[in-house]
Design a protein around this motif. Sequence first.
Motif, PDB file in Angstrom:
ATOM      1  N   LYS A 175       0.802  -1.220   0.000  1.00 21.94           N
ATOM      2  CA  LYS A 175       0.000   0.000   0.000  1.00 21.94           C
ATOM      3  C   LYS A 175       0.837   1.273   0.000  1.00 21.94           C
ATOM      4  O   LYS A 175       0.301   2.363  -0.067  1.00 21.94           O
ATOM      5  N   ALA A 176       2.160   1.153   0.094  1.00 18.02           N
ATOM      6  CA  ALA A 176       3.013   2.329   0.205  1.00 18.02           C
ATOM      7  C   ALA A 176       3.003   3.130  -1.094  1.00 18.02           C
ATOM      8  O   ALA A 176       3.157   2.569  -2.183  1.00 18.02           O
ATOM      9  N   ASN A 210       2.677   5.521  -8.052  1.00 18.31           N
ATOM     10  CA  ASN A 210       1.777   4.462  -7.598  1.00 18.31           C
ATOM     11  C   ASN A 210       1.231   4.888  -6.249  1.00 18.31           C
ATOM     12  O   ASN A 210       2.014   5.177  -5.331  1.00 18.31           O
ATOM     13  N   ASN A 211      -0.070   4.950  -6.107  1.00 15.41           N
ATOM     14  CA  ASN A 211      -0.661   5.481  -4.873  1.00 15.41           C
ATOM     15  C   ASN A 211      -1.879   4.674  -4.449  1.00 15.41           C
ATOM     16  O   ASN A 211      -2.602   4.108  -5.282  1.00 15.41           O
ATOM     17  N   ILE A 240      -5.280  14.423  -8.440  1.00 12.49           N
ATOM     18  CA  ILE A 240      -4.579  13.318  -9.072  1.00 12.49           C
ATOM     19  C   ILE A 240      -5.558  12.161  -9.228  1.00 12.49           C
ATOM     20  O   ILE A 240      -6.170  11.725  -8.253  1.00 12.49           O
ATOM     21  N   SER A 241      -5.695  11.682 -10.436  1.00 14.11           N
ATOM     22  CA  SER A 241      -6.637  10.594 -10.694  1.00 14.11           C
ATOM     23  C   SER A 241      -5.890   9.271 -10.821  1.00 14.11           C
ATOM     24  O   SER A 241      -4.697   9.229 -11.107  1.00 14.11           O
ATOM     25  N   GLY A 242      -6.609   8.195 -10.609  1.00 14.80           N
ATOM     26  CA  GLY A 242      -6.040   6.871 -10.768  1.00 14.80           C
ATOM     27  C   GLY A 242      -5.100   6.498  -9.646  1.00 14.80           C
ATOM     28  O   GLY A 242      -4.856   7.268  -8.715  1.00 14.80           O
ATOM     29  N   THR A 243      -4.541   5.304  -9.734  1.00 18.26           N
ATOM     30  CA  THR A 243      -3.640   4.804  -8.692  1.00 18.26           C
ATOM     31  C   THR A 243      -2.289   4.347  -9.241  1.00 18.26           C
ATOM     32  O   THR A 243      -1.448   3.879  -8.475  1.00 18.26           O
TER      33      THR A 243
END
Length: 216
Positions: free
Chosen positions: A20-21, A44-45, A100-103
């Motif tokens: 998850k980091a 990556n979020n 910020i969109s997406g992951t």
Amino acid sequence: MRKKIIFLVMALMCLANVSKAESISVAGFSIKDGETVQVALKLNNTHTDLTAFSMTMQLPAGLQLVEVTPTARYQGQVVVGEPDTRERNICGLDLALGSISGTSGDLLILTFTADKTLKTSNVTITDIDFITTDRKHVTVDDVTFTVTSGNSFDYMLGDANGSGNIDVTDVMTIVSYVLNNLGDAPFVFNNADVNQDGTVNVTDAMIIVDMILGRG
């Protein structure tokens, strides 16, 4: 049995925390005098409510960040600070009041240019800080990537730290590079790639050991 279950749960929790980091990454690239190169800063979020982002980028002499272009993932303003060259070539980057969109995927496109003074060196991104919609801070580990100079100058194979000598400190420099623990220490990729296979790894360190012992 109970201890085994507790251990398994704890292990799964550790794996979950790692996965998850938040993390950013930039691929290393090659550039020479007068060239312009664009590379992506990837994010990556796990937080999906990020609204702002700031960082500090330390550039080697001869490399300049000339433009930052947001991708479709970021809707907002990009502010690039002027490099502070009094001590080190450092510039700040802020994404202010955006979303910020997406992951995962490209967040920014970084445009670099170089002059003839550039030597193969590391770029370090520090002080990485995201802000959520409720004004909480999400920090991210520092990031280092290598910029390989395409300028023509004489290399000294084995002199990984560019000191002009080949000794045990060059071995330690390569070990630190392989472990991603180099920090701000000097590093010359083309010197460290002793066997010239395009990568720097433990094999190069062992070749330098042989060189020091007169077996190379």
